[in-house]
Design an enzyme around this catalytic site. Sequence first.
Site, PDB file in Angstrom:
ATOM      1  N   THR A   1       0.802  -1.225   0.000  1.00  0.00           N
ATOM      2  CA  THR A   1       0.000   0.000   0.000  1.00  0.00           C
ATOM      3  C   THR A   1       0.836   1.276   0.000  1.00  0.00           C
ATOM      4  OG1 THR A   1      -1.737  -1.138   1.211  1.00  0.00           O
ATOM      5  CG2 THR A   1      -1.766   1.248   1.334  1.00  0.00           C
TER       6      THR A   1
ATOM      7  N   ASP B   1       1.676  -7.039  -4.270  1.00  0.00           N
ATOM      8  CA  ASP B   1       0.866  -7.065  -3.055  1.00  0.00           C
ATOM      9  C   ASP B   1       1.534  -8.154  -2.209  1.00  0.00           C
ATOM     10  OD1 ASP B   1      -2.330  -6.515  -2.151  1.00  0.00           O
ATOM     11  OD2 ASP B   1      -1.342  -8.276  -1.295  1.00  0.00           O
ATOM     12  N   SER B   2       1.671  -7.921  -0.922  1.00  0.00           N
ATOM     13  CA  SER B   2       2.489  -8.855  -0.144  1.00  0.00           C
ATOM     14  C   SER B   2       1.870 -10.236  -0.010  1.00  0.00           C
ATOM     15  CB  SER B   2       2.831  -8.270   1.224  1.00  0.00           C
ATOM     16  OG  SER B   2       1.708  -8.268   2.059  1.00  0.00           O
TER      17      SER B   2
ATOM     18  N   THR C   1       1.615  -4.749   4.291  1.00  0.00           N
ATOM     19  CA  THR C   1       1.491  -5.129   5.699  1.00  0.00           C
ATOM     20  C   THR C   1       1.014  -6.569   5.889  1.00  0.00           C
ATOM     21  OG1 THR C   1      -0.738  -4.198   5.722  1.00  0.00           O
ATOM     22  CG2 THR C   1       1.043  -2.780   6.498  1.00  0.00           C
TER      23      THR C   1
ATOM     24  N   GLN D   1      -2.853 -20.556  19.843  1.00  0.00           N
ATOM     25  CA  GLN D   1      -3.642 -19.596  19.069  1.00  0.00           C
ATOM     26  C   GLN D   1      -3.924 -18.328  19.883  1.00  0.00           C
ATOM     27  OE1 GLN D   1      -7.981 -21.286  18.847  1.00  0.00           O
ATOM     28  NE2 GLN D   1      -6.607 -22.865  18.124  1.00  0.00           N
TER      29      GLN D   1
HETATM   30  N1  ASP Z   1      -2.664  -5.853   0.586  1.00  0.00           N
HETATM   31  C1  ASP Z   1      -1.593  -4.976   0.957  1.00  0.00           C
HETATM   32  C2  ASP Z   1      -0.302  -5.778   1.030  1.00  0.00           C
HETATM   33  O1  ASP Z   1      -0.054  -6.455   1.988  1.00  0.00           O
HETATM   34  C3  ASP Z   1      -1.885  -4.318   2.240  1.00  0.00           C
HETATM   35  C4  ASP Z   1      -0.848  -3.344   2.692  1.00  0.00           C
HETATM   36  O2  ASP Z   1       0.128  -3.059   2.069  1.00  0.00           O
HETATM   37  O3  ASP Z   1      -1.044  -2.814   3.776  1.00  0.00           O
HETATM   38  O4  ASP Z   1       0.433  -5.742   0.116  1.00  0.00           O
END
Ligand code: ASP
Length: 342
Positions: free
Chosen positions: A13, A58-59, A90, A271
Amino acid sequence: MRKKVCLINTGGTIGMARTEYGYAPRKGFIRSILSQMNELKSEEIPAFDLIEYDPLLDSSNIAVKEWIKIAQDIKEKYEEYDGFVILHGTDTMAYTASALSFMLEELTKPVILTGSQIPLCEVRNDARDNLITALMIAGYYKVPEVCLFFGNELYRGNRATKVSSDELIAFDSPNYPPLAEAGVRIKLNEKVIKEPGKVLRLSELQSHNIAVLKIFPGIQFEIYEKILSADLKGIIFEAFGAGNIPESNGALKRILERAEKNGTVIVVCTQCLRGSALIGEYEASLSFAQAGAVSGYDMTIEAAVAKLYYLLSKGYDINMVKKLMATDLRGEMTLIKATKAT
Ligand code: ASP
């Protein structure tokens, strides 16, 4: 002297652009935004070189192959820079941070992953502060660890976990104190930061067949029998509380026996967000003990996954993998003893 940081953009992001289909990574976009940020030219901020990966991801799409690329790039450029900042989505940032913490042995400089919930291109964002503080810590502070900086806190990378999909404090380190806090001043918590290593070594990972199984009330273990083939090298159980699991009328015993016969490493994590999984604390973990499973203590699932890949890639025999899985290698776990008298 002005320090120098290597800034690697993997995607996520933080550097995304607004498009008609929603936020999306665009080649060259972050470079142009950074060039318009006058504050980055301040002497207070280390000089930096930007490396933009292609494709920007995108991660959700970042895994072993990309971890290897990031680690290799850091190794290759290690002598040129005082520290490294990795811009990353993230969603899987804590997995990448954990993997890098195992791959980069004997670190002497900061490697900091950061990102944001709102991209840099928006007027109101968390990206600017995350980026600027991460660059400053990477350039000027002695934190020879793989870290994750987010929402004013610097965490040990293999202790961090994403706890919110939409709040700006998106991460936490439930079982280990932050390495630094960025308030009016940036304050290092020196007591909990690792000593620097000697000479950086890169341990490469390979992909292995592993699984994570979250236990829930009423779980039908029979359904999972098929995945427990000889091809499965490791399985992490996200068990209840301190490492407990329902017996399911013998179905659990059958799958654990099968895993043991096949040489699958069984790791037990909790968990719960905080605290440890410790086989032997309750009778309800007896089946794990009988199957030769190992306690994951207070490791995050992210750290357990990365560690399993790392140890399986070392080519150790199963007993060694088990032993090291339950040994603290990079500050990823706190070892404790069962309280019951035996
Ligand atoms: N979907 C995004 C990612 O993980 C979310 C982010 O970057 O916060 O690439």
